[in-house]
Enzyme design. Structure first.
Site, PDB file in Angstrom:
ATOM      1  CG  ASP A  65      -1.993  -1.045   1.164  1.00  0.00           C
ATOM      2  OD1 ASP A  65      -2.360  -1.444   0.043  1.00  0.00           O
ATOM      3  OD2 ASP A  65      -2.466  -1.478   2.230  1.00  0.00           O
ATOM      4  CG  ASP A 113      -2.614   3.525   2.755  1.00  0.00           C
ATOM      5  OD1 ASP A 113      -3.539   4.354   2.778  1.00  0.00           O
ATOM      6  OD2 ASP A 113      -2.775   2.343   3.088  1.00  0.00           O
ATOM      7  CG  ASP A 167      -2.308   2.077   7.772  1.00  0.00           C
ATOM      8  OD1 ASP A 167      -2.276   3.161   8.385  1.00  0.00           O
ATOM      9  OD2 ASP A 167      -2.764   1.954   6.619  1.00  0.00           O
ATOM     10  NE  ARG A 212      -8.346   7.207   7.708  1.00  0.00           N
ATOM     11  CZ  ARG A 212      -8.438   6.205   6.842  1.00  0.00           C
ATOM     12  NH1 ARG A 212      -7.392   5.425   6.631  1.00  0.00           N
ATOM     13  NH2 ARG A 212      -9.562   5.976   6.179  1.00  0.00           N
TER      14      ARG A 212
END
Length: 501
Positions: A217, A241, A245, A297
């Site tokens: 990603d 991205d 994560d 985020r």
């Protein structure tokens, strides 16, 4: 015939209940998932308070002690992680692996390559991802044994493919300016006990994949189905991205002392509202600086329990903390400085939720947070669980101390990186814990044996070791095997068929 069927039924029922008792208690907990996450949050707060108290007691104004005590006081910041490895009697470069004793929160006890050999990266190239050259970073991270990986000098590593890291590894960039960029960046997939420390990670792009792997990603650090992960003192920006994560049942994670800038979707914790194992995701986010050019985020959560403590949020364009799928968010002692946009003052965002009836029972808590420039946090859910009431009896240190606790966020000793990277330069470590430039291993690209202890033993535990042994006990039952569940189902079907004959 009737008697035979009855006997078969009795036999099958006995077998069924025997197997059922063998699986008791039947559960789907993740490896290293803690049974009482609020108690872990409580211990983090206590650790900060105790570290700040030790700093105060050792300060020159409160003591007329020896020069060694004065030196220790000049090193201490009140940050329990940094004070642990920087402010011991010995120079950190002579005992690098002490770092593994210093994690807090859900990632506490992450071993990395502790008690393994030292591997020195001497070659910054990544010419052959499928058959890496000894001395390269890729060669070190794919080894099966525990390794403490250090770098012989300043270096810029441009990855050709994602860097897939095996379990029990520490990437320790202290003493050198280490920059990692390129295709894929760092991938932690179905692994445990990884420490990533003091690295610049930026401009990570998707990679096409190699061998049997698909396209990555473009995350800075991708954590997939992994546990006991600690990311500390990294400077991260400009990835395709996410910067970090964590998905697919990852848990027991601490993200601390990092410096995040210039990125849209900073951190994702959980990939799907309907993925039930992520209910066991537990993450501590502590002492980080969320800086210039960030959009959203910080993190974005699904399910799980996220403890956000003593971070400095200086900028966002949409929101800071978001979530869906009923995550628990425990925000304590942070500083939130809202942007000038009047529509973006709210710290929180319930993503894809139509009305408060959907999220009113989600446990989103704020305690001791400092709201600046009109920032506001929309809390929800239960006021406090019984354990959280107990935790709240220990006040989180005021957000006014965030400057002090995050003063060294990012790559330690390097320049503050407000533009997303700072070039291939290196500033020596300040304070008494510094000893710049020592690689801690041999000059060659091979491995050098360090110590004679075995993995998992503790050579230098802190004052809180007994408490952590109590909190982080391994009493969680193991996950049931699918074959066992299938057997139970077949026995039930056979029992029913016998009864109907």
């Amino acid at each position: 015939m009737l008697l035979q069927n009855f006997s078969n039924t009795i036999f099958l029922l006995c077998l069924f209940f025997t197997l059922l008792s063998a699986t008791k208690p039947l559960n789907l907990t993740l490896p290293h998932q803690h049974p009482s996450p609020d108690s872990v949050a409580l211990h983090v707060i206590r650790s900060v308070n105790e570290s700040l108290a030790r700093r105060q007691l050792s300060s020159p104004s409160s003591s007329s002690s020896s020069s060694s005590s004065s030196s220790s006081s000049s090193c201490r910041t009140g940050n329990p992680i940094d004070d642990c490895w920087r402010c011991s009697d010995a120079d950190w470069s002579t005992n690098r692996q002490r770092l593994a004793d210093c994690s807090i929160g859900f990632g506490h006890g992450t071993l990395g390559g502790k008690n393994g050999k030292i591997y020195v990266v001497t070659d910054s190239s990544d010419n052959n991802p499928t058959n890496p050259t000894p001395g390269t970073l890729r060669y070190g991270v794919i080894q099966e044994e525990p390794l403490w990986i250090v770098f012989s000098s300043n270096m810029l590593i441009r990855l050709k493919q994602e860097l897939i890291i095996n379990s029990y590894k520490t990437l320790d960039g202290r003493g050198s300016a280490v920059h990692i960029t390129g295709n894929g960046c760092l991938t932690l997939q179905y692994v445990q006990h990884i420490i990533i420390h003091n690295l610049h990670i930026y401009d990570c792009k998707p990679s096409a994949g190699f061998e049997k792997r698909g396209r990555s990603d473009g995350d800075g650090i991708s954590i997939f189905g992994s546990q006991k992960i600690w990311v500390d003192h990294c400077s991260m920006s400009h990835c395709t991205d996410g910067l970090i994560d964590a998905v697919m049942g990852s848990t027991a994670i601490t993200i601390s002392n990092n410096y995040f800038t210039h990125h849209d979707e900073v951190m994702l914790l959980g990939h799907d509202d309907n993925y039930a194992p992520d209910t066991g995701m537990q993450v501590t986010i502590a002492f980080n600086h969320f800086g210039q050019g960030l959009v959203q985020r910080m993190p974005r959560c699904r399910r799980g329990y996220i403890h956000v403590v003593n971070n400095d949020f200086t900028e966002w364009k949409m929101y800071a903390i978001g979530g869906s799928g009923n995550p628990t968010i425990n925000s304590q002692g942070n500083r939130y400085s809202a942007p000038s946009d009047p529509s973006a003052k709210e710290v929180t965002k319930r993503v894809d939720s139509k009305d408060d009836g959907e999220w009113s029972n989600w446990n989103w808590r704020t305690e001791g947070d400092l709201m600046e420039n009109g920032a506001f946090f929309v809390a929800s859910g239960e006021g406090m669980s019984s354990m959280y009431s107990k935790a709240s009896s220990v006040d989180p240190k005021a957000a006014s101390l965030v400057d002090q606790l995050t003063r060294n966020a990012g790559v330690f000793g390097g320049p503050r990186d407000d533009q997303g990277q700072s070039g291939n330069s290196y500033s020596p470590y300040g304070g008494d814990g510094g000893g710049g430039g020592s690689s801690g291993g041999s000059s060659g690209g091979g491995m050098d044996v360090m110590g004679g202890t075995t993995r998992g033993s503790s050579s230098s535990s802190g004052d809180d070791s007994n408490v952590f042994q109590m909190i982080f006990g391994s009493d969680a039952p193991s996950r049931p095997r699918l074959t066992l569940l299938f057997s139970l189902l077949m026995i039930s079907v056979l029992s029913l068929s016998t009864l109907l004959l």
